[in-house]
Write a protein that holds these residues in place. Structure first.
Motif, PDB file in Angstrom:
ATOM      1  N   VAL A  54      34.723  44.246  48.760  1.00  0.00           N
ATOM      2  CA  VAL A  54      34.271  43.669  47.494  1.00  0.00           C
ATOM      3  C   VAL A  54      34.051  44.842  46.541  1.00  0.00           C
ATOM      4  CG1 VAL A  54      32.570  42.213  46.337  1.00  0.00           C
ATOM      5  CG2 VAL A  54      33.044  41.857  48.768  1.00  0.00           C
ATOM      6  N   GLU A  55      34.768  44.864  45.426  1.00  0.00           N
ATOM      7  CA  GLU A  55      34.617  45.968  44.483  1.00  0.00           C
ATOM      8  C   GLU A  55      33.224  45.958  43.875  1.00  0.00           C
ATOM      9  OE1 GLU A  55      37.833  46.301  41.704  1.00  0.00           O
ATOM     10  OE2 GLU A  55      39.322  45.923  43.265  1.00  0.00           O
ATOM     11  N   GLN A  56      32.715  47.139  43.547  1.00  0.00           N
ATOM     12  CA  GLN A  56      31.322  47.320  43.137  1.00  0.00           C
ATOM     13  C   GLN A  56      30.828  46.360  42.061  1.00  0.00           C
ATOM     14  OE1 GLN A  56      29.247  49.180  44.901  1.00  0.00           O
ATOM     15  NE2 GLN A  56      27.595  48.407  43.654  1.00  0.00           N
ATOM     16  N   PRO A  57      31.536  46.172  40.943  1.00  0.00           N
ATOM     17  CA  PRO A  57      30.990  45.246  39.937  1.00  0.00           C
ATOM     18  C   PRO A  57      30.823  43.823  40.483  1.00  0.00           C
ATOM     19  CG  PRO A  57      32.916  46.418  39.072  1.00  0.00           C
ATOM     20  CD  PRO A  57      32.783  46.773  40.513  1.00  0.00           C
ATOM     21  N   HIS A  58      31.751  43.402  41.339  1.00  0.00           N
ATOM     22  CA  HIS A  58      31.671  42.057  41.911  1.00  0.00           C
ATOM     23  C   HIS A  58      30.559  41.985  42.954  1.00  0.00           C
ATOM     24  CE1 HIS A  58      35.245  40.608  39.840  1.00  0.00           C
ATOM     25  NE2 HIS A  58      35.802  41.775  40.134  1.00  0.00           N
ATOM     26  N   LEU A  59      30.368  43.058  43.716  1.00  0.00           N
ATOM     27  CA  LEU A  59      29.287  43.103  44.703  1.00  0.00           C
ATOM     28  C   LEU A  59      27.934  43.001  44.015  1.00  0.00           C
ATOM     29  CD1 LEU A  59      28.395  43.406  47.630  1.00  0.00           C
ATOM     30  CD2 LEU A  59      28.504  45.892  47.324  1.00  0.00           C
ATOM     31  N   GLU A  60      27.758  43.701  42.907  1.00  0.00           N
ATOM     32  CA  GLU A  60      26.501  43.627  42.158  1.00  0.00           C
ATOM     33  C   GLU A  60      26.252  42.211  41.659  1.00  0.00           C
ATOM     34  OE1 GLU A  60      26.788  46.605  39.098  1.00  0.00           O
ATOM     35  OE2 GLU A  60      26.839  48.239  40.575  1.00  0.00           O
ATOM     36  N   ARG A  61      27.276  41.562  41.132  1.00  0.00           N
ATOM     37  CA  ARG A  61      27.119  40.185  40.649  1.00  0.00           C
ATOM     38  C   ARG A  61      26.840  39.230  41.804  1.00  0.00           C
ATOM     39  NH1 ARG A  61      31.961  38.415  37.919  1.00  0.00           N
ATOM     40  NH2 ARG A  61      30.732  36.601  37.366  1.00  0.00           N
ATOM     41  N   LEU A  62      27.476  39.454  42.952  1.00  0.00           N
ATOM     42  CA  LEU A  62      27.230  38.630  44.136  1.00  0.00           C
ATOM     43  C   LEU A  62      25.774  38.755  44.566  1.00  0.00           C
ATOM     44  CD1 LEU A  62      28.354  36.821  46.411  1.00  0.00           C
ATOM     45  CD2 LEU A  62      28.950  38.923  47.635  1.00  0.00           C
ATOM     46  N   GLU A  63      25.257  39.985  44.609  1.00  0.00           N
ATOM     47  CA  GLU A  63      23.859  40.202  44.987  1.00  0.00           C
ATOM     48  C   GLU A  63      22.913  39.523  44.001  1.00  0.00           C
ATOM     49  OE1 GLU A  63      23.821  44.473  45.210  1.00  0.00           O
ATOM     50  OE2 GLU A  63      24.413  44.468  47.324  1.00  0.00           O
ATOM     51  N   GLN A  64      23.217  39.577  42.710  1.00  0.00           N
ATOM     52  CA  GLN A  64      22.394  38.909  41.696  1.00  0.00           C
ATOM     53  C   GLN A  64      22.410  37.400  41.893  1.00  0.00           C
ATOM     54  OE1 GLN A  64      24.047  40.294  37.999  1.00  0.00           O
ATOM     55  NE2 GLN A  64      23.204  42.356  38.240  1.00  0.00           N
ATOM     56  N   MET A  65      23.592  36.843  42.185  1.00  0.00           N
ATOM     57  CA  MET A  65      23.693  35.404  42.397  1.00  0.00           C
ATOM     58  C   MET A  65      22.890  34.984  43.623  1.00  0.00           C
ATOM     59  SD  MET A  65      27.041  32.983  42.994  1.00  0.00           S
ATOM     60  CE  MET A  65      27.373  33.663  44.604  1.00  0.00           C
ATOM     61  N   ILE A  66      22.962  35.761  44.690  1.00  0.00           N
ATOM     62  CA  ILE A  66      22.214  35.455  45.909  1.00  0.00           C
ATOM     63  C   ILE A  66      20.713  35.460  45.626  1.00  0.00           C
ATOM     64  CG2 ILE A  66      21.611  36.331  48.207  1.00  0.00           C
ATOM     65  CD1 ILE A  66      24.587  37.289  48.374  1.00  0.00           C
ATOM     66  N   GLU A  67      20.241  36.438  44.871  1.00  0.00           N
ATOM     67  CA  GLU A  67      18.814  36.506  44.519  1.00  0.00           C
ATOM     68  C   GLU A  67      18.385  35.274  43.733  1.00  0.00           C
ATOM     69  OE1 GLU A  67      16.201  38.480  45.393  1.00  0.00           O
ATOM     70  OE2 GLU A  67      17.674  39.239  46.840  1.00  0.00           O
ATOM     71  N   ARG A  68      19.235  34.825  42.795  1.00  0.00           N
ATOM     72  CA  ARG A  68      18.905  33.638  42.003  1.00  0.00           C
ATOM     73  C   ARG A  68      18.841  32.375  42.863  1.00  0.00           C
ATOM     74  NH1 ARG A  68      22.827  35.707  38.243  1.00  0.00           N
ATOM     75  NH2 ARG A  68      24.259  34.104  38.928  1.00  0.00           N
ATOM     76  N   LEU A  69      19.645  32.329  43.934  1.00  0.00           N
ATOM     77  CA  LEU A  69      19.707  31.129  44.766  1.00  0.00           C
ATOM     78  C   LEU A  69      18.615  31.078  45.829  1.00  0.00           C
ATOM     79  CD1 LEU A  69      23.559  30.921  45.283  1.00  0.00           C
ATOM     80  CD2 LEU A  69      22.135  29.476  43.819  1.00  0.00           C
ATOM     81  N   LYS A  70      17.959  32.211  46.104  1.00  0.00           N
ATOM     82  CA  LYS A  70      16.897  32.230  47.112  1.00  0.00           C
ATOM     83  C   LYS A  70      15.730  31.364  46.657  1.00  0.00           C
ATOM     84  CE  LYS A  70      17.505  36.733  49.274  1.00  0.00           C
ATOM     85  NZ  LYS A  70      16.901  38.055  49.456  1.00  0.00           N
ATOM     86  N   PRO A  71      15.132  30.631  47.613  1.00  0.00           N
ATOM     87  CA  PRO A  71      13.941  29.857  47.239  1.00  0.00           C
ATOM     88  C   PRO A  71      12.823  30.820  46.813  1.00  0.00           C
ATOM     89  CG  PRO A  71      14.429  29.635  49.586  1.00  0.00           C
ATOM     90  CD  PRO A  71      15.502  30.478  48.976  1.00  0.00           C
ATOM     91  N   ASN A  72      11.986  30.351  45.932  1.00  0.00           N
ATOM     92  CA  ASN A  72      10.866  31.151  45.456  1.00  0.00           C
ATOM     93  C   ASN A  72       9.939  31.452  46.631  1.00  0.00           C
ATOM     94  OD1 ASN A  72       8.977  32.482  43.956  1.00  0.00           O
ATOM     95  ND2 ASN A  72       8.308  30.676  42.798  1.00  0.00           N
ATOM     96  N   GLN A  73       9.856  32.723  47.014  1.00  0.00           N
ATOM     97  CA  GLN A  73       9.058  33.121  48.184  1.00  0.00           C
ATOM     98  C   GLN A  73       7.746  33.714  47.709  1.00  0.00           C
ATOM     99  OE1 GLN A  73      11.447  35.763  50.533  1.00  0.00           O
ATOM    100  NE2 GLN A  73      13.045  34.250  50.832  1.00  0.00           N
ATOM    101  N   GLN A  74       6.683  32.918  47.873  1.00  0.00           N
ATOM    102  CA  GLN A  74       5.354  33.389  47.504  1.00  0.00           C
ATOM    103  C   GLN A  74       4.523  33.506  48.764  1.00  0.00           C
ATOM    104  OE1 GLN A  74       3.815  30.689  44.601  1.00  0.00           O
ATOM    105  NE2 GLN A  74       5.224  31.364  43.022  1.00  0.00           N
ATOM    106  N   GLY A  75       3.787  34.608  48.886  1.00  0.00           N
ATOM    107  CA  GLY A  75       3.002  34.852  50.095  1.00  0.00           C
ATOM    108  C   GLY A  75       1.643  34.445  49.912  1.00  0.00           C
TER     109      GLY A  75
END
Length: 75
Positions: A54-75
């Motif tokens: 995965v080329e770097q710009p696409h990897l960065e966008r993939l990581e951002q998308m994954i973060e947005r999709l994670k459920p809100n984790q509050q401790g």
């Protein structure tokens, strides 16, 4: 995940096959591209795919998308 995903498809696939993936992201004009991935397993209309390249710009966008999709984790 940034290492792979599950894909629903009607395409004929087999373990070890290499594929490329294109993720259309709602609200974004440019898709996220995975230039090289390998089919790890297949079952009915689902395949497990491991990302190889995965080329770097696409990897960065993939990581951002994954973060947005994670459920809100509050401790």
């Amino acid at each position: 995940s940034k290492g792979g995903c599950l894909v629903q498809t009607n395409a004929t696939t087999f373990s070890g096959m290499t594929v490329s993936l294109r993720f259309e992201v709602p609200g974004e004009t440019t898709p996220i591209l995975v230039s090289r991935a390998a089919v790890r397993w297949n079952r009915n209309n689902e395949i497990g795919v491991g990302f190889i390249s995965v080329e770097q710009p696409h990897l960065e966008r993939l990581e951002q998308m994954i973060e947005r999709l994670k459920p809100n984790q509050q401790g």
